[in-house]
Scaffold this motif. Structure first.
Motif: not given
Length: 583
Positions: A133-139, A164-168, A170-172
């Motif tokens: 979650n943290d890896a894909f969070a935020g700018p 990448m937008q989809e993963i950001q 929803n990381p699942s």
């Protein structure tokens, strides 16, 4: 001397060679230890290599030497941000904005720092949350992907950005895209599993340092903000014009008309007329270097390269006096470099052109200039090779290498084979012989590269396949070695060395199939196999995973799988890698 070292550092920075850039900037600093721009440039290079502690030290020195320079605080904020000192980064960006409130780079950095600081103060997520979650969070996700050389180009690909937008969101969703190598590469970057060297696009060019006698510092390409055009002054009422002002405006208007007439003549390839109009424009208005630039371009088209170079030098000199847009200075230097490159075709000296293009890149990193630089360097290299080319001397050097090879003096043999290849880079025999030397010395990657070059130059030369297969065998890539030997037999079916190579490979593969490997050998082979992308792809293939399950739990289904040559080929690769054992 400091300026020369700085110029070399800027050129290396532009080429993405940040380690070399640091070395040159350090040399410049030793010669000019109070030049704040040198510390700023070296800080940018350190940050590009993720050496944020060193970047922070240089940023602090920059601010110490010139406290009122906003760019120093931009470097300071970036270094703190890289070290996750978010509050310090916020303070640095705010301090910079006190000196330059409209600086977009500082505003953007402040926003990122504040966002990171707010997240760092937030409560930790529950233990059950996804570890990614943290890896894909935020700018920071986009910042990291942009900063890394291996992932930056992907951001130009719409399908990757969408994933990448989809993963950001929803990381699942990561599991849906793991087969895409770009996503895997991005994941590695975000989790800091592997560091890569950034390219010159990671940060903008550092700015050149002004000399003490130069005008106030012009903005360089290292500044992310666009060049600001001076705001137009309000026109006074007509009756307030002095006679001198009226004459000046008239001369400028007349000069502009002469330029337009010159442009029209240039398009018609009436170069003499164009030169006359541009010269008149220069005479009327010496505060616009575009007139000089246009005349230089005309001289270039006419093949009058010396005159072109004189005009380019004049444009650079006058441009610095007028504090012209740095892009115009870079354009003048690029045009001069182009003229020098044209002259080099007859003079055979590309060094002046190369140095001029490098200077242009320190002013403004332009793709066209970079291409011209690469072309000039390539032409210089080709010219040197042509002058050095001598097949007769190449054969003599190769024979000397053969003698040393027989005496088992492999380093000396490599030296002579290398010289032979310099004299004749298209001789497959020299590559084959040097590959054999590298194999004896245990330099297997170098040996493999030479063997592949040998095959590329002469696909029918069986020695090349034998060299390549031997290297792959010693690298314990038995399947690949067997494929190489078999390919060689297509060109020479009765070659005994190739036949013996296949025999050795079969022995090793059967040894793994029978489970005759020691625990140490099995562990080593499995570790090596897991590094092979082909093995990784087989293990990630859902069909092959089902096949492996059937071999363990469903003998009837396994019997059907054995009838599929493609499946059995993959099974054999897993067996050879020690991943699977058949009892």
């Amino acid at each position: 001397m400091a300026d020369e070292a700085k110029a070399k550092g800027n050129a290396a920075f532009s080429a993405g060679d940040f380690s070399t850039a640091i070395r040159h900037f350090s040399d410049a600093i030793s010669l000019a230890p109070t030049n704040h721009v040198l510390y700023s440039n070296r800080s940018a290079a350190y940050a590009s290599l993720h050496k944020y502690s060193d970047a922070l030290d240089d940023a602090k020195k920059t601010v110490e030497l010139k406290p009122d320079w906003s760019k120093g605080y931009s470097r300071l904020g970036a270094a703190h941000l890289g070290l996750t000192n978010f509050e310090d980064a916020v303070s640095a960006y705010k301090k910079g904005l006190e000196y330059d409130p409209n600086n977009e780079a500082l505003k953007s950095g402040l926003a990122d720092a504040q966002s990171s600081a707010s997240r760092s103060r937030a409560a930790p997520p529950p233990m059950g949350n996804n570890m990614f979650n943290d890896a894909f969070a935020g700018p920071e996700m986009w910042a990291k992907l942009t900063a890394d050389q291996s992932t930056r180009a992907y951001l130009q690909q719409p399908d990757f950005v969408k994933m990448m937008q989809e993963i950001q969101k929803n990381p699942s969703n990561l599991n849906l895209h793991l087969k895409d190598q770009r996503v895997m590469q991005a994941l590695g970057v975000l989790l800091n599993l592997k560091f890569r060297t950034p390219t010159s696009e990671d940060t903008d060019m550092p700015e050149s340092s002004p000399s003490p006698s130069s005008p106030p510092e012009r903005k360089r390409a290292a500044e992310a903000e666009p060049v600001k055009e001076p705001e137009p002054e309000p026109e006074p009422e007509p009756m307030e014009f002095s006679e001198e002002e009226k004459e000046r405006k008239e001369r400028k208007a007349h000069a502009l008309k002469e330029k337009e007439l010159g442009n029209a003549a240039y398009k018609k390839k009436d170069f003499d007329t164009a030169i006359a109009h541009y010269s008149k424009a220069i005479e009327l208005d010496d505060e616009d270097i575009s007139y000089i630039m246009n005349r230089a371009a005309t001289y270039l088209e006419m093949g009058q390269y010396e005159e072109c170079i004189k005009d380019c030098d004049k444009a650079v000199e006058r441009g610095r006096e007028l504090r012209s847009d740095f892009k115009m200075i870079a354009k003048a230097l690029t045009r001069k470099g182009t003229a020098l490159a044209k002259m080099a075709k007859s003079s055979k000296d590309y060094v002046p052109a190369i140095e001029t293009f490098q200077k242009a890149l320190t002013e403004h990193r332009n793709p066209d200039t970079l291409k011209k630089l690469n072309d000039a360097e390539k032409a210089k290299k080709e010219l040197e090779q042509q002058e050095y080319f001598d097949p007769k001397l190449a054969d003599e050097e190769r024979e000397k290498g053969n003698e040393y090879f027989k005496q088992q003096k492999y380093p000396d043999a490599v030296k002579h084979y290398t010289e032979s290849l310099k004299r004749n880079p298209n001789d497959p025999r020299a590559y084959s012989n040097r590959a054999a030397c590298y194999t004896k010395l245990g330099a297997l990657p170098e040996g493999l590269k030479d063997a592949e070059k040998c095959i590329e130059l002469d696909p029918t030369f069986s020695k090349g396949y034998n060299r390549k297969g031997a290297v792959q065998f010693f690298m314990k890539e038995y399947d690949k070695a067997m494929e190489t030997y078999q390919e060689g037999l297509k060109h020479d079916p009765h070659n005994q060395e190739l036949l013996d190579g296949i025999k050795r490979c079969v022995e090793q593969i059967n040894k793994a199939s029978r489970g005759d490997l020691s625990p140490e050998e099995l562990k080593e082979r499995q570790a090596k196999g897991m590094q092979d992308p082909e093995i990784q792809n087989i293990l990630q293939d859902p069909v092959m995973r089902q096949v492996l399950t059937d071999f363990q739990e469903n003998p009837k289904a396994a019997q059907e799988h054995t009838k599929n040559p493609m499946v059995m080929n993959k099974i054999q690769k897993l067996v050879s890698a020690g991943i699977v054992q058949i009892r």
